[in-house]
Design a protein around this motif. Structure first.
Motif, PDB file in Angstrom:
ATOM      1  N   PHE A 114      39.477  36.626  71.271  1.00  0.00           N
ATOM      2  CA  PHE A 114      39.243  35.689  70.173  1.00  0.00           C
ATOM      3  C   PHE A 114      40.536  35.418  69.394  1.00  0.00           C
ATOM      4  N   ARG A 115      41.305  36.463  69.150  1.00  0.00           N
ATOM      5  CA  ARG A 115      42.590  36.276  68.453  1.00  0.00           C
ATOM      6  C   ARG A 115      43.466  35.264  69.194  1.00  0.00           C
ATOM      7  N   ARG A 116      43.533  35.391  70.495  1.00  0.00           N
ATOM      8  CA  ARG A 116      44.395  34.524  71.295  1.00  0.00           C
ATOM      9  C   ARG A 116      43.849  33.098  71.357  1.00  0.00           C
ATOM     10  N   VAL A 117      42.527  32.967  71.530  1.00  0.00           N
ATOM     11  CA  VAL A 117      41.931  31.633  71.604  1.00  0.00           C
ATOM     12  C   VAL A 117      42.134  30.887  70.296  1.00  0.00           C
ATOM     13  N   ARG A 118      41.996  31.607  69.194  1.00  0.00           N
ATOM     14  CA  ARG A 118      42.074  30.959  67.887  1.00  0.00           C
ATOM     15  C   ARG A 118      43.468  30.406  67.601  1.00  0.00           C
ATOM     16  N   GLU A 119      44.472  30.877  68.319  1.00  0.00           N
ATOM     17  CA  GLU A 119      45.813  30.314  68.154  1.00  0.00           C
ATOM     18  C   GLU A 119      45.883  28.881  68.665  1.00  0.00           C
ATOM     19  N   LYS A 134      31.283  47.670  77.384  1.00  0.00           N
ATOM     20  CA  LYS A 134      31.189  46.221  77.130  1.00  0.00           C
ATOM     21  C   LYS A 134      32.473  45.671  76.510  1.00  0.00           C
ATOM     22  N   ASP A 135      33.403  46.547  76.190  1.00  0.00           N
ATOM     23  CA  ASP A 135      34.734  46.204  75.673  1.00  0.00           C
ATOM     24  C   ASP A 135      34.684  45.252  74.473  1.00  0.00           C
ATOM     25  N   PRO A 136      33.980  45.615  73.408  1.00  0.00           N
ATOM     26  CA  PRO A 136      33.944  44.728  72.236  1.00  0.00           C
ATOM     27  C   PRO A 136      35.316  44.546  71.587  1.00  0.00           C
ATOM     28  N   LEU A 137      36.176  45.561  71.649  1.00  0.00           N
ATOM     29  CA  LEU A 137      37.517  45.408  71.084  1.00  0.00           C
ATOM     30  C   LEU A 137      38.321  44.401  71.905  1.00  0.00           C
ATOM     31  N   GLN A 173      38.309  46.550  62.733  1.00  0.00           N
ATOM     32  CA  GLN A 173      39.204  45.473  63.140  1.00  0.00           C
ATOM     33  C   GLN A 173      38.792  44.131  62.559  1.00  0.00           C
ATOM     34  N   VAL A 174      37.489  43.908  62.455  1.00  0.00           N
ATOM     35  CA  VAL A 174      36.993  42.625  61.962  1.00  0.00           C
ATOM     36  C   VAL A 174      37.391  42.399  60.512  1.00  0.00           C
ATOM     37  N   GLN A 175      37.516  43.476  59.750  1.00  0.00           N
ATOM     38  CA  GLN A 175      37.891  43.342  58.346  1.00  0.00           C
ATOM     39  C   GLN A 175      39.228  42.642  58.169  1.00  0.00           C
ATOM     40  N   GLU A 176      40.087  42.716  59.165  1.00  0.00           N
ATOM     41  CA  GLU A 176      41.393  42.086  59.095  1.00  0.00           C
ATOM     42  C   GLU A 176      41.374  40.664  59.649  1.00  0.00           C
ATOM     43  N   MET A 177      40.224  40.215  60.131  1.00  0.00           N
ATOM     44  CA  MET A 177      40.123  38.894  60.742  1.00  0.00           C
ATOM     45  C   MET A 177      39.142  38.043  59.948  1.00  0.00           C
ATOM     46  N   GLY A 178      39.175  36.770  60.160  1.00  0.00           N
ATOM     47  CA  GLY A 178      38.176  35.870  59.589  1.00  0.00           C
ATOM     48  C   GLY A 178      37.342  35.260  60.694  1.00  0.00           C
ATOM     49  N   ASP A 179      36.239  34.656  60.310  1.00  0.00           N
ATOM     50  CA  ASP A 179      35.387  33.921  61.248  1.00  0.00           C
ATOM     51  C   ASP A 179      34.791  34.793  62.349  1.00  0.00           C
TER      52      ASP A 179
END
Length: 401
Positions: A241-246, A232-235, A275-281
């Motif tokens: 999401f990282r790219r969209v949030r830009e 399901k490629d969650p990573l 990985q989520v620990q380094e991100m917000g939202d």
């Protein structure tokens, strides 16, 4: 709750479809049917059986459901088989193969399989049990997995069991195997519009459910609903999401339960957490809560399904039914649901830049989201609701019975 009758689907599929179901069921009155799979919840197979089996009983079939009992060691083996059928090279030890066969032999010998007129076996976990039963009735293997390019060694090892079956059912024409000389039928999965997962929600119900999980609506929400499974490629979802949030301030919610027959789930979830620990939202949810999934799919601006391989991916139809546009990968049964540019958008697996661009486009264009969402719901209404699934099964059963 009282079991739903097929006539309650008339507002969604029309009277002609319901009449066709009853007509197809007439030759099958009193048929004793048994479904066998390996888990009662988690994933689309169990979800469909929860609705399909009561409806089969409603139209005159004596349908029942049995679970293959297995310990964690068995599911380690069957997960390898699942991965191999989807094309991953795997190695099975003699001990693993012996355990797999031993559990199926015990299940076959001590289950009342001979008390039923037709046996439907779902996926590879209970596949070999047919070898350990004296044949007094037709058997069907229902494979929900993308078997278009399986690992050759495992496919050849499993094929002798499949050859014993009277019929095979797969989800897409792309999964039909030219090297398998067994009658193969195509039955696409379907969703139940009356289930807790898909029924209409009031504004109050929706708000309370999101508040229960502390998910605010102060910015657009992106959602993926899937097992925490490498296929399901969650990573990859996190990368999109990282790219969209830009470009657009938004929030990601990932919902994925841990199916009892998937031992890899905790490991994949741990990687996502790291990985989520380094991100917000980003909200990660592992509880099994159908109303939460319902509320999220209705509240989302965009639903993603970025699977690398996919048997069908019913979460796509669930989202489309709720008029939410979907950006998904062009694999398995997903293209049957997502018509590119009409009910959503397709990208190739691993194309995170392309997926991010399409998600961003949808977030920035409310009118496009509304048009795509409306067309998506109608596509599901015509093709992927439970009465159509029941009708397809009845027609296959008439041939076998």
């Amino acid at each position: 709750m009282e079991a739903l009758g097929i006539e309650q689907y008339v507002p969604y599929v029309g009277e002609e479809m319901v009449a066709a179901v009853f007509q197809a069921a007439r030759p099958l009155y009193g048929l004793r049917l048994l479904h066998v799979n390996s888990t009662f919840h988690g994933g689309g197979v169990a979800g469909m059986l929860h609705s399909l089996i009561p409806l089969m009983n409603d139209v005159g079939i004596n349908a029942d459901w049995s679970l293959l009992y297995g310990d964690p060691s068995l599911f380690q083996v069957t997960k390898k088989l699942h991965n191999a059928l989807q094309g991953e090279p795997v190695e099975l030890t003699d001990r693993e193969v012996a355990d797999y066969l031993r559990v199926n032999e015990a299940f076959a010998r001590y289950s009342p399989l001979a008390d039923h007129d037709i046996i439907i076996v779902h996926d590879p976990q209970p596949l070999p049990m047919i070898r350990y039963q004296q044949r007094v009735n037709p058997w069907v293997w229902r494979c929900h997995i993308d078997i278009s390019t399986p690992h050759d060694l495992v496919w050849e090892a499993l094929k002798p069991f499949i050859l014993r079956y009277d019929g095979v059912v797969v989800s897409s024409e792309a999964f039909r195997k030219p090297d398998l000389p067994v009658d193969t039928h195509i039955i696409a999965p379907a969703i139940d519009p009356l289930s807790e997962l898909n029924r209409e929600l009031t504004t109050d119900e929706l708000a309370k459910k999101l508040d229960q999980y502390k998910i605010p609506l102060d910015k657009p929400i992106l959602v993926q609903v899937s097992r925490f499974d490498k296929w399901k490629d969650p990573l990859g979802v996190l990368e999109v999401f990282r790219r969209v949030r830009e470009a657009v301030d938004c929030r990601l919610v990932m919902v994925g339960n841990m199916a009892t027959d998937d031992p890899e789930g905790p490991q994949i979830f741990s990687q996502v957490q790291e990985q989520v620990q380094e991100m917000g939202d980003v909200h990660l949810i592992t509880q099994t809560d159908a109303l939460l999934v319902n509320a999220l799919q209705r509240s989302a601006a965009v639903v993603m399904q970025l699977s690398r391989r996919e048997g069908f991916g019913l979460t796509v139809s669930e989202a489309l039914w709720k008029e939410t546009p979907v950006v998904a990968t062009n694999v398995g049964g997903i293209p049957q649901q997502v018509l590119h540019g009409q009910t959503g958008y397709l990208v190739e697996p691993g194309d995170y830049e392309g997926a991010a661009g399409l998600v961003t486009r949808l977030l920035q264009d409310p009118e496009l989201r509304q048009r795509i969402g409306s067309q998506g719901r109608e596509h599901v209404r015509q093709n992927f609701l439970m009465p159509r699934l029941l009708l397809d099964w009845l027609r296959v059963l008439v041939e076998l019975a």
